[in-house]
Design an enzyme around this catalytic site. Sequence first.
Site, PDB file in Angstrom:
ATOM      1  N   CYS A  89       0.859  -1.188   0.000  1.00 48.39           N
ATOM      2  CA  CYS A  89       0.000   0.000   0.000  1.00 48.39           C
ATOM      3  C   CYS A  89       0.888   1.228   0.000  1.00 48.39           C
ATOM      4  O   CYS A  89       1.858   1.308   0.767  1.00 48.39           O
ATOM      5  CB  CYS A  89      -0.900  -0.008   1.239  1.00 48.39           C
ATOM      6  SG  CYS A  89      -2.013   1.408   1.350  1.00 48.39           S
ATOM      7  N   HIS A 131      -9.048  -3.474  -2.382  1.00 42.69           N
ATOM      8  CA  HIS A 131      -8.127  -2.628  -1.620  1.00 42.69           C
ATOM      9  C   HIS A 131      -8.615  -1.180  -1.588  1.00 42.69           C
ATOM     10  O   HIS A 131      -8.652  -0.553  -0.524  1.00 42.69           O
ATOM     11  CB  HIS A 131      -6.741  -2.723  -2.265  1.00 42.69           C
ATOM     12  CG  HIS A 131      -5.670  -1.955  -1.560  1.00 42.69           C
ATOM     13  ND1 HIS A 131      -4.705  -2.572  -0.800  1.00 42.69           N
ATOM     14  CD2 HIS A 131      -5.393  -0.629  -1.512  1.00 42.69           C
ATOM     15  CE1 HIS A 131      -3.883  -1.656  -0.306  1.00 42.69           C
ATOM     16  NE2 HIS A 131      -4.284  -0.472  -0.732  1.00 42.69           N
ATOM     17  N   GLU A 132      -9.001  -0.654  -2.746  1.00 44.82           N
ATOM     18  CA  GLU A 132      -9.411   0.763  -2.816  1.00 44.82           C
ATOM     19  C   GLU A 132     -10.755   0.999  -2.132  1.00 44.82           C
ATOM     20  O   GLU A 132     -10.931   2.026  -1.472  1.00 44.82           O
ATOM     21  CB  GLU A 132      -9.425   1.252  -4.261  1.00 44.82           C
ATOM     22  CG  GLU A 132      -8.089   1.150  -4.988  1.00 44.82           C
ATOM     23  CD  GLU A 132      -6.894   1.730  -4.237  1.00 44.82           C
ATOM     24  OE1 GLU A 132      -7.049   2.723  -3.508  1.00 44.82           O
ATOM     25  OE2 GLU A 132      -5.786   1.181  -4.382  1.00 44.82           O
ATOM     26  N   HIS A 135     -10.175   1.327   1.483  1.00 45.47           N
ATOM     27  CA  HIS A 135      -9.709   2.669   1.858  1.00 45.47           C
ATOM     28  C   HIS A 135     -10.883   3.613   2.102  1.00 45.47           C
ATOM     29  O   HIS A 135     -10.861   4.418   3.037  1.00 45.47           O
ATOM     30  CB  HIS A 135      -8.824   3.267   0.760  1.00 45.47           C
ATOM     31  CG  HIS A 135      -7.375   2.942   0.879  1.00 45.47           C
ATOM     32  ND1 HIS A 135      -6.617   3.266   1.978  1.00 45.47           N
ATOM     33  CD2 HIS A 135      -6.528   2.322   0.007  1.00 45.47           C
ATOM     34  CE1 HIS A 135      -5.369   2.873   1.791  1.00 45.47           C
ATOM     35  NE2 HIS A 135      -5.294   2.278   0.609  1.00 45.47           N
TER      36      HIS A 135
END
Length: 163
Positions: A89, A131-132, A135
């Site tokens: 990351c 993953h995004e 976030h």
Amino acid sequence: MSVRPIRVFGDPVLTSVCAPIDEVDDGVRALVRDLLDTVELPGRAGVAAPQIGVGLRAFSYNVDGVIGYVLNPVLVEVSGDPEAIGEGCLSVPGLWHDAVRYPHAKVVGTDLDGNEVVLEGDGLMAQALQHETDHLDGMLYLRRLTPEERKIAMREIRESDWF
């Protein structure tokens, strides 16, 4: 617009749930340009708005030579057996650990004109979509590590020169 600096572990924006984008204005258009400029750098598969200090639900991606963005993305589908896969990351520089991810993912959101955007894929694209969107929900990939791996990662963070 410009390549924006990446916020790193410890910055509260990275653990805050992002607000939806209710109206596309000049600020949102500038955000998208910055996300696209920032993700274009080599070695970047995705950049979420909080990583550049903006608490709005948007991210850009750069996977297999395809660069784009999505506003208000929702992870609507994951499939396959979750597996531990090497992941890093930008907000936790220098670390690489196995995070548990599904091999297939699908995200639905919109573009700047309000048109529906559907992003779907396997492998790196599936990993980037998960993953995004994490976030945007205030979650770093560290929370996807096994307890043993997380302990190692936290020690690496404490010993890093950027923390």
